[in-house]
Design a protein around this motif. Structure first.
Motif, PDB file in Angstrom:
ATOM      1  N   GLY A  59     -31.599 -25.982  20.339  1.00  0.00           N
ATOM      2  CA  GLY A  59     -31.736 -27.419  20.148  1.00  0.00           C
ATOM      3  C   GLY A  59     -33.031 -27.824  19.475  1.00  0.00           C
ATOM      4  N   LEU A  60     -33.933 -26.852  19.256  1.00  0.00           N
ATOM      5  CA  LEU A  60     -35.193 -27.145  18.582  1.00  0.00           C
ATOM      6  C   LEU A  60     -35.135 -26.724  17.115  1.00  0.00           C
ATOM      7  N   ARG A  61     -35.078 -25.415  16.873  1.00  0.00           N
ATOM      8  CA  ARG A  61     -34.973 -24.899  15.511  1.00  0.00           C
ATOM      9  C   ARG A  61     -33.535 -24.580  15.136  1.00  0.00           C
ATOM     10  N   PHE A  62     -32.709 -24.323  16.133  1.00  0.00           N
ATOM     11  CA  PHE A  62     -31.330 -23.924  15.862  1.00  0.00           C
ATOM     12  C   PHE A  62     -30.475 -24.152  17.103  1.00  0.00           C
ATOM     13  N   ASP A  63     -29.156 -24.195  16.902  1.00  0.00           N
ATOM     14  CA  ASP A  63     -28.156 -24.138  17.960  1.00  0.00           C
ATOM     15  C   ASP A  63     -27.382 -22.838  17.788  1.00  0.00           C
ATOM     16  N   VAL A  64     -26.469 -22.559  18.703  1.00  0.00           N
ATOM     17  CA  VAL A  64     -25.768 -21.277  18.692  1.00  0.00           C
ATOM     18  C   VAL A  64     -24.275 -21.466  18.925  1.00  0.00           C
ATOM     19  N   LEU A  65     -23.478 -20.748  18.144  1.00  0.00           N
ATOM     20  CA  LEU A  65     -22.046 -20.579  18.424  1.00  0.00           C
ATOM     21  C   LEU A  65     -21.881 -19.166  18.966  1.00  0.00           C
ATOM     22  N   GLU A 102     -23.686 -30.305  18.988  1.00  0.00           N
ATOM     23  CA  GLU A 102     -23.140 -31.616  19.324  1.00  0.00           C
ATOM     24  C   GLU A 102     -21.950 -31.978  18.443  1.00  0.00           C
ATOM     25  N   GLU A 103     -21.899 -31.404  17.249  1.00  0.00           N
ATOM     26  CA  GLU A 103     -20.825 -31.723  16.311  1.00  0.00           C
ATOM     27  C   GLU A 103     -19.553 -30.923  16.590  1.00  0.00           C
ATOM     28  N   VAL A 104     -19.673 -29.810  17.300  1.00  0.00           N
ATOM     29  CA  VAL A 104     -18.534 -28.906  17.445  1.00  0.00           C
ATOM     30  C   VAL A 104     -17.320 -29.562  18.113  1.00  0.00           C
ATOM     31  N   PRO A 105     -17.457 -30.262  19.252  1.00  0.00           N
ATOM     32  CA  PRO A 105     -16.256 -30.880  19.852  1.00  0.00           C
ATOM     33  C   PRO A 105     -15.527 -31.817  18.890  1.00  0.00           C
ATOM     34  N   GLY A 106     -16.275 -32.635  18.161  1.00  0.00           N
ATOM     35  CA  GLY A 106     -15.642 -33.542  17.201  1.00  0.00           C
ATOM     36  C   GLY A 106     -14.988 -32.795  16.054  1.00  0.00           C
ATOM     37  N   LEU A 107     -15.638 -31.718  15.595  1.00  0.00           N
ATOM     38  CA  LEU A 107     -15.048 -30.919  14.519  1.00  0.00           C
ATOM     39  C   LEU A 107     -13.755 -30.246  14.972  1.00  0.00           C
ATOM     40  N   LEU A 108     -13.752 -29.707  16.183  1.00  0.00           N
ATOM     41  CA  LEU A 108     -12.541 -29.065  16.697  1.00  0.00           C
ATOM     42  C   LEU A 108     -11.405 -30.073  16.808  1.00  0.00           C
ATOM     43  N   ASP A 109     -11.730 -31.296  17.189  1.00  0.00           N
ATOM     44  CA  ASP A 109     -10.709 -32.338  17.271  1.00  0.00           C
ATOM     45  C   ASP A 109     -10.202 -32.701  15.872  1.00  0.00           C
ATOM     46  N   TRP A 110     -11.126 -32.865  14.929  1.00  0.00           N
ATOM     47  CA  TRP A 110     -10.746 -33.231  13.566  1.00  0.00           C
ATOM     48  C   TRP A 110      -9.941 -32.118  12.891  1.00  0.00           C
ATOM     49  N   LEU A 111     -10.281 -30.868  13.214  1.00  0.00           N
ATOM     50  CA  LEU A 111      -9.574 -29.718  12.643  1.00  0.00           C
ATOM     51  C   LEU A 111      -8.315 -29.352  13.423  1.00  0.00           C
ATOM     52  N   GLU A 112      -8.005 -30.161  14.448  1.00  0.00           N
ATOM     53  CA  GLU A 112      -6.796 -30.011  15.275  1.00  0.00           C
ATOM     54  C   GLU A 112      -6.818 -28.722  16.097  1.00  0.00           C
ATOM     55  N   TRP A 113      -8.019 -28.360  16.596  1.00  0.00           N
ATOM     56  CA  TRP A 113      -8.144 -27.219  17.488  1.00  0.00           C
ATOM     57  C   TRP A 113      -8.451 -27.640  18.922  1.00  0.00           C
ATOM     58  N   SER A 114      -8.649 -28.916  19.163  1.00  0.00           N
ATOM     59  CA  SER A 114      -9.125 -29.361  20.474  1.00  0.00           C
ATOM     60  C   SER A 114      -8.116 -29.111  21.591  1.00  0.00           C
ATOM     61  N   LEU A 118      -9.952 -22.028  23.483  1.00  0.00           N
ATOM     62  CA  LEU A 118     -10.693 -21.126  22.603  1.00  0.00           C
ATOM     63  C   LEU A 118     -11.869 -20.509  23.356  1.00  0.00           C
ATOM     64  N   ASP A 119     -12.108 -19.232  23.097  1.00  0.00           N
ATOM     65  CA  ASP A 119     -13.257 -18.546  23.679  1.00  0.00           C
ATOM     66  C   ASP A 119     -14.466 -18.790  22.779  1.00  0.00           C
ATOM     67  N   LEU A 120     -14.826 -20.050  22.659  1.00  0.00           N
ATOM     68  CA  LEU A 120     -15.912 -20.491  21.783  1.00  0.00           C
ATOM     69  C   LEU A 120     -16.906 -21.282  22.617  1.00  0.00           C
ATOM     70  N   ARG A 121     -18.116 -20.781  22.696  1.00  0.00           N
ATOM     71  CA  ARG A 121     -19.157 -21.431  23.486  1.00  0.00           C
ATOM     72  C   ARG A 121     -20.261 -21.914  22.565  1.00  0.00           C
ATOM     73  N   VAL A 122     -20.895 -22.990  22.948  1.00  0.00           N
ATOM     74  CA  VAL A 122     -21.999 -23.516  22.146  1.00  0.00           C
ATOM     75  C   VAL A 122     -23.237 -23.668  23.016  1.00  0.00           C
ATOM     76  N   LEU A 123     -24.388 -23.465  22.400  1.00  0.00           N
ATOM     77  CA  LEU A 123     -25.674 -23.702  23.045  1.00  0.00           C
ATOM     78  C   LEU A 123     -26.447 -24.678  22.173  1.00  0.00           C
ATOM     79  N   GLY A 124     -26.790 -25.823  22.759  1.00  0.00           N
ATOM     80  CA  GLY A 124     -27.532 -26.833  22.026  1.00  0.00           C
ATOM     81  C   GLY A 124     -28.782 -27.238  22.775  1.00  0.00           C
ATOM     82  N   ALA A 125     -29.130 -28.513  22.695  1.00  0.00           N
ATOM     83  CA  ALA A 125     -30.345 -29.018  23.323  1.00  0.00           C
ATOM     84  C   ALA A 125     -30.380 -28.677  24.809  1.00  0.00           C
ATOM     85  N   GLY A 126     -31.493 -28.107  25.250  1.00  0.00           N
ATOM     86  CA  GLY A 126     -31.657 -27.755  26.650  1.00  0.00           C
ATOM     87  C   GLY A 126     -31.169 -26.371  27.010  1.00  0.00           C
ATOM     88  N   GLY A 127     -30.537 -25.649  26.061  1.00  0.00           N
ATOM     89  CA  GLY A 127     -30.023 -24.312  26.331  1.00  0.00           C
ATOM     90  C   GLY A 127     -31.055 -23.237  26.013  1.00  0.00           C
TER      91      GLY A 127
END
Length: 206
Positions: A59-65, A102-114, A118-127
């Motif tokens: 969440g500072l220099r990078f996030d993680v998928l 933070e963008e991933v949930p919205g992207l998955l919804d827009w791409l019709e994957w929501s 999926l075995d897809l985890r994200v690490l953002g601010a505070g992780g």
């Protein structure tokens, strides 16, 4: 669609150390952990979190998928050559621009994957991501087996930041790889990996 999905992992081998005196040469005790932290802080300008093993705040220099290794391998073609990628066990960690998680949930919804599990985890601010062993030290052994390592280590300070996948308009002058394509690719392959596991490892049509 024709064809089958190969069950053979295409994850490239991590960049293993060759120099005994490199930053990752000794990581078992407090002295080694300090050497790891110094490499990140002094060479890359990245903040670290104390502990065994040291961590890297997200969440500072990078996030993680965080995705299965096969899904991560399939995503490599959507990354810039210098875009950092880490491996820990059977999981690949793709570094993306800060704010990307933070963008991933919205992207998955827009791409019709929501609606798909999926075995897809994200690490953002505070992780916190376990800090992979710096390149240039010996291969993990003994208690270090299973430690995170770099498949594609980050370059000098500033270089890695410019290579991180981002939303259109977030990258440096539009040069960053497209986060949308990356998320679509890893979602597709996370889904295929899950289906194959449920089918007992039988190859699936792409």
């Amino acid at each position: 669609m024709a064809g089958t999905v190969s069950t053979t992992s295409t994850v490239p081998l991590p960049r293993r150390p060759v120099e005994p005196g490199a930053p990752g040469a000794r990581v078992r005790g407090p002295e080694g952990r300090c050497a790891v932290r110094r490499w990140y802080e002094e060479e890359l300008g990245w903040a670290t979190v104390p502990g065994p093993p040291p961590g890297l705040p997200t969440g500072l220099r990078f996030d993680v998928l965080d995705v299965p290794a096969e899904a991560g391998a399939r995503a490599l073609r959507h990354l810039a050559p210098g875009s950092p990628v880490a491996l820990r066990g059977d999981r690949v960690r793709l570094l993306v621009a800060a704010g990307g998680a933070e963008e991933v949930p919205g992207l998955l919804d827009w791409l019709e994957w929501s609606a798909v599990a999926l075995d897809l985890r994200v690490l953002g601010a505070g992780g916190v991501m376990e800090a992979p062993l710096p390149p240039g030290g010996p291969p993990p052994s003994g208690s270090l087996k299973g430690a995170a390592v770099w498949l594609r280590p980050p370059g000098p300070e500033g270089e890695a930041d410019a290579s991180l996948p981002a939303m259109p308009g977030m990258g440096s002058e539009g040069s960053a790889p497209d986060l949308v394509r990356l998320v679509d690719t890893v979602a597709l392959w996370c889904h295929r990996v899950r289906l194959r596991r449920e089918c007992g490892g039988v190859p699936l049509s792409p």
